[in-house]
Design a protein around this motif. Structure first.
Motif: not given
Length: 879
Positions: A501-509
């Motif tokens: 699968g993947v390695i993910s990060t989530v970023h917000t304003p």
């Protein structure tokens, strides 16, 4: 009484019918050359062909031929040119009663050079009046043609089954010539339209790094077909077509009448020189320090080596946004150099030597893009970032989010779990008081999803100089009608293998500190992905490449007498020529697109993978909107759909243009087809549609969505899609490239590093202390930026001979008054649409039409001036 009839007959037979012939002096055969060759015995002759009186020959029944008429003393009969570059000549035809109404003529060129024939007009033809022939074709010496002559038909329109018997023979003969026999190398004088796969992008003779797959003809690499050139195979791979040397790029084969006009060719040369001077000269000496003296003797080696080194040489970094602005305010200075001066002496052509100036003059200066004309920093605002998905370069990808978190369609066995890692907590506080479920229910959440298309290539891409993430961007539709980005997910393949699968990060304003810089970078990564996807899929594949098979099929199967040929022909102008140049210099291995967009050697392969999802009927604007979920069917509405984003400039304007095109096509088709039986009995039309499906788009032959071409509605819908794609859709995704993408920070084409993660490094500290430097160290470097800007400046310009939607090059393109009236109505509709667009741009309540960057949405305004205007809908994919 008999004497009276005899005298009338003698009078008619002695009648001289005046003809006016218009040629264009295209620097191939000048008027002085014509005069010299006439006097030396070389001649051009014409013969009229009867439309209604036939004769039997060994090869079948054909129209009666008139007497051969020679063109004599051309120079002495020159009339004032009708337009610049045109020369008009008079000639007399001895009238023969048995010819009656001429429906065509033969012309034989016994000169040793070709000439461009525009029109022939006959005046006062007995029992007929005026007969006009639109030719617009190169006529080569007779030895280059199997029949030794060329045939041209009058501007009369006939369905195959209603064609006069005398013309039917020549109609079929002409189509046979245009189809060719599918063998041999095509020469410049050939007029053959045939198909081939994309096996001409590789250059295996230069090494393994220049090898690309063959696109088209296999289930693994399906692709639209391109024009066959018949060039011999490369030396090292019999399945790869040999390449044309870079200095001969403009000579790559397309049927001669598909080539650019001299006026446009002049523009192409000028733009090409500017591309070389602006895009390649910065860093010239640094690049050539790596090249041995033995290979700098020719310009070809110079240019080729410079292209190959673009991506590996960064020249200089931009240190600040003000540094980038110097491109538009002063240019980049070229260092004085003894090396450059010595190199200039080896170049044989003066105008090319001027490209290698060594006096330090600033050459790399560009027009200021619209996106920074009003406010140099507005591009950084979230509102502008969201607005450009509705009114920017690529407003055709965003779709409604119908599940949260977003899910992947990639094969989990091969790619593992690719579903999004976003959570409700990431976005719940940014939805104007709505819950995530409510936002989805009320059609308030949208996504720009570049995860699945990119992930299969991401590991390979990141092994090059490019470092990129797969991105998902979630946007919220606010009460004021604007889109607010609320989260961006950045994903990389799992280091242990794709199946994990993947390695993910989530970023917000965020606005301040490290989080503010990372948010700016996250938007940049999303823009990089959108830039590459736009260029390779939405622009190249969905307009350029997908239209070419229709052009080839139309010329192979529909006579110029056919009403659908007359309908579609203006929308094919220059497309085959620009596509041939693209295969030679843009999408080829090591070409400009591989050097200026992130997928590098995977560029065309990415578009090939997306062609697997291409469906002809989904190219219709209403169908596309419904597929993306940004509209729903609504039979009661004017366009049959209801928009879920009401202030969506591309769609609002596009539906108006779509409706105008459909109305024009409907009116036109109903003139010639009285019922569905006429469609089914039209042999040329049926062969045309078979050619498109089984050959031009042969890898999609068995798809069930193809219209059956059994009804007038089938024909109307198909022709509307073709015209929409070639004109308005291409305009919407092409001519905004420089206004928005000419300023690279707003629309970066590549990224060179991942977000720094080690707090002890200088790079990480720059995220807080020097946001501009951190940003510019990540996106496109200086040399690559200048090359990319140079390229899109060329692609965004309207040429001086452009013909726009609702216009025709020839006023007398048909002699059918009903068709001419319908076309005039089409032009009026478009002018009204343009007025409404300009009026809407003044409405302050429609925030997406103008935005923080103060760029009004004009890409679907039908008319334009020459140059970088950010507006105008050319008839065809012409650049």
């Amino acid at each position: 009484m008999a004497d009276v009839d005899r005298r009338k007959r003698i009078k008619i037979e002695n009648t001289k019918v005046k003809g006016t012939l218009v040629l264009t002096d295209n620097h191939s055969l000048s008027i002085s050359t014509i005069k010299d060759e006439v006097f030396s015995g070389r001649k051009v002759s014409l013969q009229l062909i009867s439309a209604f009186h036939s004769e039997s020959t060994a090869r079948g029944i054909r129209g009666k031929l008139g007497k051969e008429t020679q063109l004599k003393n051309w120079v002495s009969t020159v009339i004032t040119p009708t337009t610049k570059g045109d020369s008009t000549f008079e000639l007399d035809f001895d009238w023969e009663e048995e010819i009656g109404v001429p429906g065509a003529f033969l012309i034989t060129n016994r000169h040793h050079k070709e000439f461009y024939l525009k029109t022939l007009t006959l005046e006062d033809v007995p029992n007929c009046g005026r007969v006009h022939f639109i030719c617009n074709s190169w006529v080569y010496p007779e030895e280059h043609y199997n029949k030794r002559y060329r045939i041209f038909f009058s501007n009369q329109t006939y369905l195959p089954g209603k064609t006069p018997e005398g013309l039917l023979y020549y109609r079929e003969e002409e189509l046979e010539e245009l189809r060719g026999n599918g063998t041999g190398k095509r020469e410049e004088w050939d007029r053959v339209y045939d198909y081939d796969v994309y096996n001409d992008l590789s250059d295996p003779d230069k090494g393994s790094e220049h090898i690309r797959p063959t696109f088209g003809g296999t289930s693994e690499y399906p692709y639209p077909r391109r024009c066959r050139t018949g060039r011999p195979p490369s030396k090292t791979d019999p399945d790869t077509e040999s390449r044309v040397p870079i200095l001969q790029s403009l000579t790559i084969y397309v049927p001669r009448d598909e080539r650019f006009s001299n006026l446009k060719m002049g523009d192409v040369y000028a733009y090409g020189i500017k591309l070389v001077s602006q895009g390649l000269l910065p860093g010239f000496e640094a690049i050539f320090d790596k090249i041995s003296d033995e290979i700098v003797g020719t310009l070809e080696n110079i240019l080729q080596t410079k292209f190959e080194n673009v991506s590996s040489n960064n020249f200089n970094e931009f240190s600040s946004f003000d540094d980038v602005l110097k491109l538009y305010k002063g240019g980049l200075p070229l260092p004085k150099s003894d090396f450059l001066e010595s190199l200039r002496e080896k170049i044989p052509f003066e105008f090319l030597r001027e490209l290698l100036r060594s006096d330090g003059e600033q050459l790399s200066k560009f027009p200021t893009p619209q996106v920074i004309q009003g406010d140099e920093s507005a591009w950084m605002k979230d509102e502008e970032f969201g607005r450009e998905m509705l009114a920017g370069i690529n407003p055709v990808v965003i779709r409604r989010l119908q599940e949260f978190p977003p899910c992947s369609k990639l094969d989990p066995i091969k790619f593992g779990n690719q579903n999004s890692t976003m959570t409700v907590d990431d976005i719940k506080d940014q939805l104007e008081g709505l819950s995530v479920l409510e936002a989805i229910t009320y059609n308030k959440l949208f996504i720009l999803d570049h995860h699945d298309p990119l992930m299969p290539y991401l590991r390979g891409i990141n092994e090059t100089n490019t470092k990129i993430y797969a991105t998902r961007t979630i946007l919220f539709l606010k009460k004021d009608g604007t889109l607010k980005p609320v989260a961006i997910e950045l994903s990389l393949p799992h280091p242990d293998g794709d199946e994990f699968g993947v390695i993910s990060t989530v970023h917000t304003p965020a606005l301040e500190g490290i989080k503010g810089t990372i948010w700016l970078l996250a938007k940049a990564y999303a823009s990089v992905n959108d830039s590459g996807y736009h260029q390779l899929v939405c622009h190249w594949l969905h307009t350029h490449a997908s239209i070419e098979p229709f052009i080839i099929a139309t010329n192979r199967q529909l006579s110029v007498l056919h009403p659908i040929h007359k309908l579609l022909h203006p929308h094919f102008r220059d497309t085959m020529n620009i596509n041939a140049l693209a295969r030679q210099t843009l999408i080829n291995a090591g070409g400009l697109l591989e050097k200026t967009v992130f997928p590098d050697k995977y560029a065309v392969e990415l578009s090939c993978n997306m062609y697997k999802e291409w469906a002809f009927t989904e190219q219709a604007l209403p169908a596309d909107l419904i597929k993306r979920g940004v509209a729903v069917e609504d039979p009661a509405s004017r366009h049959g759909v209801r928009l879920l984003i009401e202030d969506y400039p591309f769609v609002v304007d596009g539906l108006e243009v779509w409706a105008a095109i459909k109305s024009w096509v409907t009116n036109y088709v109903y003139i010639y087809y009285t019922d569905n039986n006429d469609i089914q009995n039209d042999t040329e039309l049926q062969e045309w549609w078979t050619d498109v499906r089984t050959k031009g788009h042969g890898d999609k032959e068995h798809e069930l969505w193809w219209p059956k071409m059994q009804t007038r509605d089938d024909l109307i819908h198909s022709c509307t899609i073709i015209i929409w794609t070639a004109s308005a859709l291409h305009a919407a995704v092409n001519f905004g490239q420089y206004p928005y993408g000419g300023y690279l920070p707003n629309r970066p084409a590549t990224s060179r590093r991942f977000i720094p993660s080690d707090p002890t490094t200088v790079d990480y500290k720059e995220l807080e202390t020097d946001r501009e430097k951190a940003f510019l160290k990540t996106v496109t470097p200086q040399l690559q930026s200048v090359l990319g800007i140079s390229l899109i400046e060329i692609l965004s310009r309207h040429s001086s001979d452009e013909v726009y939607l609702g216009q025709r090059e020839e006023k007398e393109w048909t002699n059918d008054d009903m068709a001419l009236e319908a076309f005039e109505k089409f032009g009026e509709d478009l002018r009204e649409i343009e007025g409404r667009i300009l009026e809407m741009n003044l409405d302050e309540n429609l925030k997406n039409r103008y935005g923080p960057a103060e760029v009004p949405y004009t890409l679907l305004c039908p008319s334009s001036e020459v140059g970088l205007t950010g507006r105008g809908i050319p008839n065809s994919v012409s650049i």
